[in-house]
Scaffold this motif. Sequence first.
Motif, PDB file in Angstrom:
ATOM      1  N   THR A   1       4.301   9.056 -10.884  1.00  0.00           N
ATOM      2  CA  THR A   1       5.205   9.363  -9.770  1.00  0.00           C
ATOM      3  C   THR A   1       6.381  10.206 -10.256  1.00  0.00           C
ATOM      4  O   THR A   1       6.842  10.068 -11.384  1.00  0.00           O
ATOM      5  CB  THR A   1       5.769   8.080  -9.123  1.00  0.00           C
ATOM      6  OG1 THR A   1       6.600   7.399 -10.079  1.00  0.00           O
ATOM      7  CG2 THR A   1       4.664   7.152  -8.654  1.00  0.00           C
TER       8      THR A   1
ATOM      9  N   GLU B   1       9.834  10.478  -3.332  1.00  0.00           N
ATOM     10  CA  GLU B   1       8.802  10.129  -4.315  1.00  0.00           C
ATOM     11  C   GLU B   1       7.484  10.796  -3.958  1.00  0.00           C
ATOM     12  O   GLU B   1       7.021  10.708  -2.822  1.00  0.00           O
ATOM     13  CB  GLU B   1       8.596   8.604  -4.348  1.00  0.00           C
ATOM     14  CG  GLU B   1       7.467   8.175  -5.277  1.00  0.00           C
ATOM     15  CD  GLU B   1       7.323   6.663  -5.414  1.00  0.00           C
ATOM     16  OE1 GLU B   1       7.878   5.928  -4.580  1.00  0.00           O
ATOM     17  OE2 GLU B   1       6.642   6.235  -6.356  1.00  0.00           O
TER      18      GLU B   1
ATOM     19  N   HIS C   1       6.744   6.016 -12.846  1.00  0.00           N
ATOM     20  CA  HIS C   1       5.714   5.246 -13.560  1.00  0.00           C
ATOM     21  C   HIS C   1       4.336   5.870 -13.383  1.00  0.00           C
ATOM     22  O   HIS C   1       4.076   6.535 -12.385  1.00  0.00           O
ATOM     23  CB  HIS C   1       5.701   3.816 -13.013  1.00  0.00           C
ATOM     24  CG  HIS C   1       5.630   3.752 -11.502  1.00  0.00           C
ATOM     25  ND1 HIS C   1       4.449   3.616 -10.826  1.00  0.00           N
ATOM     26  CD2 HIS C   1       6.598   3.850 -10.552  1.00  0.00           C
ATOM     27  CE1 HIS C   1       4.698   3.613  -9.524  1.00  0.00           C
ATOM     28  NE2 HIS C   1       5.995   3.766  -9.317  1.00  0.00           N
TER      29      HIS C   1
ATOM     30  N   GLU D   1      10.026  10.449  -8.774  1.00  0.00           N
ATOM     31  CA  GLU D   1      10.811   9.727  -7.760  1.00  0.00           C
ATOM     32  C   GLU D   1      12.269   9.568  -8.171  1.00  0.00           C
ATOM     33  O   GLU D   1      12.772   8.458  -8.293  1.00  0.00           O
ATOM     34  CB  GLU D   1      10.180   8.366  -7.460  1.00  0.00           C
ATOM     35  CG  GLU D   1       9.846   7.501  -8.672  1.00  0.00           C
ATOM     36  CD  GLU D   1       9.363   6.099  -8.260  1.00  0.00           C
ATOM     37  OE1 GLU D   1       9.962   5.519  -7.337  1.00  0.00           O
ATOM     38  OE2 GLU D   1       8.414   5.600  -8.884  1.00  0.00           O
TER      39      GLU D   1
ATOM     40  N   ASP E   1       1.573   5.595  -4.010  1.00  0.00           N
ATOM     41  CA  ASP E   1       3.009   5.320  -3.875  1.00  0.00           C
ATOM     42  C   ASP E   1       3.725   6.629  -3.545  1.00  0.00           C
ATOM     43  O   ASP E   1       3.580   7.612  -4.284  1.00  0.00           O
ATOM     44  CB  ASP E   1       3.492   4.765  -5.232  1.00  0.00           C
ATOM     45  CG  ASP E   1       4.892   4.179  -5.213  1.00  0.00           C
ATOM     46  OD1 ASP E   1       5.500   4.108  -4.140  1.00  0.00           O
ATOM     47  OD2 ASP E   1       5.357   3.797  -6.305  1.00  0.00           O
TER      48      ASP E   1
HETATM   49 CO    CO Z   1       7.090   4.262  -7.390  1.00  0.00          CO
END
Ligand code: CO
Length: 290
Positions: A241, A275, A210, A243, A147
């Motif tokens: 992460t 992120e 997260h 972000e 991500d």
């Molecule tokens: Co994310």
Amino acid sequence: MNNLGRNDLCWCGSKKKYKKCHNSIDEMINSYQLQGYVVPGRELIKTDEQIFGIRESGKINTTILDYVAEYIKPGISTEDINELIYYITRKLNAIPAQLGYEGFPKSVCTSINNQVCHGIPSKDVILHEGDIVNVDVSTIYNGYYSDSSRMFCIGRVDKEKTKLIEVVKECVKLGLEEVRPGGLLGNMGYAIHKHAIKNGYSVVRDIGGHGIGLEFHEDPWISYVSEKNTGMLMVPGLVFTIEPMINMGTDEVFLDKANNWTIYTADGKPSAQIEVMVLVTSNGYEILAN
Ligand code: CO
Ligand code: MF3
């Protein structure tokens, strides 16, 4: 916590003796826990094999963003971005993690100007000169999740929005500087918040980062408005992460009731987000996707 002897094989599957592997990390975790800190459970500490897989996924996520970056200019629609993301992800033998996630209808989030996050691509949304857009990509590769997201300027962008993007980049950099074994996630969030407010901005409180890797969203939930000396202890093998969503005006946001996804700033002022997905290593951090 466990009955492993120092000469037993480590619980992580490394085939190394416990004393040469996770013993000292477990001791650090125990001592922080006794002092009342939040510590990661073993399920959040990735093994070498899992780290290898998450790293491969992260490389693909980064490649996808590099690919789509070439196409982002005035006149394209956010649906064009969605189609490019789907095409390149499948070509790289990966799966867009966002497509169908809790009913999300597209392969990417595209959030423009006063949209904070979770903007839904549409052929009716055309990028115009002066817009800023966050493109948030998440990938499943070989079962491992990644991500990351970037900001893009559409043509020439005014000074205020340009500065907002610069500051969010600096915020992520300052957050990364707090990532190390023995560090606390609250200190990372504090560094980000401090820099944002120093520049006259606010940080969104209601949405955070997260853990990630084996699932899309794992523990811990991560705030970028946090106090020093709080939050989960960082240990090698933790993946999460960074972000932050930085708003030019108020930190208040609202949900678009029409689609139940897109978040907007309450005052209509711009918001920007970067992120990165990061791994805590034995002596600092490694960026796994950006
Ligand atoms: Co994310
Ligand atoms: N990268 C976004 C996040 O971690 C993805 C949101 S899920 C989606 O919050 F379904 F909206 F894509």
